[in-house]
Design a protein around this motif. Sequence first.
Motif, short mmCIF file in Angstrom:
data_model
loop_
_atom_site.label_atom_id
_atom_site.label_comp_id
_atom_site.label_asym_id
_atom_site.label_seq_id
_atom_site.Cartn_x
_atom_site.Cartn_y
_atom_site.Cartn_z
N GLY A 172 162.55 10.17 2.53
CA GLY A 172 163.77 9.43 2.18
C GLY A 172 165.05 10.18 2.51
N LEU A 173 165.10 11.46 2.13
CA LEU A 173 166.34 12.22 2.29
C LEU A 173 166.88 12.28 3.72
CD1 LEU A 173 166.23 15.22 -0.23
CD2 LEU A 173 167.49 13.05 -0.37
N PRO A 174 166.00 12.35 4.76
CA PRO A 174 166.54 12.39 6.12
C PRO A 174 167.48 11.24 6.43
CG PRO A 174 164.23 12.96 6.16
CD PRO A 174 164.54 12.55 4.75
N SER A 175 167.26 10.09 5.82
CA SER A 175 168.13 8.94 6.11
C SER A 175 169.54 9.14 5.56
CB SER A 175 167.52 7.66 5.55
OG SER A 175 167.54 7.72 4.15
N VAL A 176 169.73 10.10 4.63
CA VAL A 176 171.10 10.42 4.22
C VAL A 176 171.50 11.78 4.79
CG1 VAL A 176 171.10 9.02 2.13
CG2 VAL A 176 170.30 11.39 2.02
N GLY A 177 170.79 12.21 5.81
CA GLY A 177 171.21 13.41 6.53
C GLY A 177 170.66 14.72 6.00
N ILE A 178 169.78 14.66 5.01
CA ILE A 178 169.20 15.91 4.50
C ILE A 178 167.76 16.00 4.98
CG2 ILE A 178 168.62 17.27 2.45
CD1 ILE A 178 170.80 15.57 0.98
#
Lengths: 219, 251
Positions: free
Chosen positions: A79-85
Motif C-alpha cells: 500500500g505505502l508505495p502508492s503514496v511514495g513510501i
Amino acid sequence: MNERVWQLLLDSFWQILLPGIRVTIPLTLVSFSLGLIIALLTAMVQVANIPVVKQIARIYVWIIRGTPLLVQLFVIFYGLPSVGIILDAIPSAIIVFSFNTGAYASETVRAAIEAVPVGQIEAGYCVGMNYLQIMGRIVLPQALRTAFPPLSNSLIGLVKDTSLAANITVVEMFLAGQRIAANSLEVMAIYCEVAFVYLLFCTVLTKLQTYCEKRMKTY
Amino acid sequence: MLEIKNMKKSFGDMEVLRGVDIKVEKGDVVTVIGPSGSGKTTLLRCINFLERAKEGEMIFDGVHYQLNAIGRKDIAALRKKTGFVFQNYNLFRNKTALQNVTEGLVVARKVPKDEARSAGLKALEKVGLANRADAYPHQLSGGQQQRVAIARAIVTEPEVIFFDEPTSALDPELVGEVLNVMRNLAAEGMTMLIVTHEMQFARNVASHVVFMDQGLVVEEGRPEEIFESPREARTRQFLQFIMDREAPAPQ
C-alpha cells in the motif's frame, strides 16, 4: 512412506532450517525486542496518565488489535508505495511485527504494572524516592516478572506469525517450504516438515521460559 | 516542631476531616485514638501528602505551608524529613530486608553504598533483625516485616515518624514485638505520631493522647487525663466500649 519421500525430507531439512535460522529467528528477535520497547512506553504513558499521549496510545492499541496482521503487512508493503513510501520486504515485516507485538504486549505490561500493590508506591514516596525511581526500581522489576509468562506467549506466537511475511516476499521458513513443496509435489510431507521445525523452535522457547521462571523465583 | 491547623478533607460528598488541629513537639509521642471512620488514618495520610487536604495549614520547623497549594518540591523535601510506617507494612517485595532499609538512602539521598549498608544493618539491629538482613519480605512473618518497615523509617534519621495503625494487620501474638520496638524508640526520644487501637500502649507510652471522632478532635491531653477522667461524653463512651470488649467475659 517410501524411501524417496524419506530422502526428500532429509534433503529438504536444511533447506527449510536454514531460512529459519537466517530469517525467521532474527526477524522474530528484532521485532520482539522493538515490540517490547514500544509496549513498555505505551503501557507507561497510560499508567502515568499523561494527557493526549495516553489517548494516542489507546488509539494505537485499538487500531492494531482491531485489524488483521496480514492486512497490516499488505498495507505497509503493497500500500505505502502508492503514496511514495517504498520499503523493502524485511523492514516492512519488522515494522508491522514490532507494532503488532507492541500493542498486545502493552496490555500485558499495563496489567502487570497495575498489579503491583499501590502501597509499595506510597512507601517509595515516603522514603523520599521520586516517581521514576519508584517505577524503575520497585514497580517495573515486579511487573516484568508477572508479565513474563504472557510475554513468552507473545514471543512464541510471533515465531509462528512471521510465516505471514511469506505473503510479502520475505523468504522465511514457510516460503522456503512452499517452494520445495511445489517442486517436489510431496505437499503433505513437506508441510508437515515445516510444521515440525516451527514446533522445534517453539519447544526450545518453552524450555527457556520454564528455566527463566525458575531463576526469577527469588522473591 | 510540627503543627497542623484546620485540616479539611472530603472524599466526594463525604467530609472525612472537618478542621483538625494537631501539634507535635520534638520528643513527643502523640497517639491518636478513636472509632474507625473517625478520620485518623486520613489525617496521617494528609500530613504526608499521600492524600491532598482540601484546606489547612502546616507548620514544620517554623516554616508555613498551605496544604492545598503546596508544590511538589516542598512535598519531596518534607517527606525526606519524616518517616512513615503503614498498617500493611508495604515492604518492597523485590528487595531484601536490608535493601528495603537502604533504598531511601542510596536512591533518594545518594548516600554511598557501603555507608548505607552499615547504617541499614544498624537500623535492622535496632529492631532485632540484623540476622534476617538478606531475607525477602515473603520469608518474614508479619511482625518481622513491620519491624523491617520501622527500620526503613528510622534509617534516614527523620525528625518525626508517622505510624498508621502499625499493629492492626498483625496476628495477636506478633503485636508485642512491634510495640516493643516502638517503646524503645520512644525511650530514645524519637518524635512519633501514632494512630492506634492499642489502648494500653497509648496509655503507657504516649506523652499526649488525641481522641478523634467524626472528623474532629474531640478531646486531647495527657494519657491519664484522657483515660482516667475524660471530659467529653463521646470519649467516655468510646473508652467504655473498648474496655468492655477487652475485659474478660464474666464467669
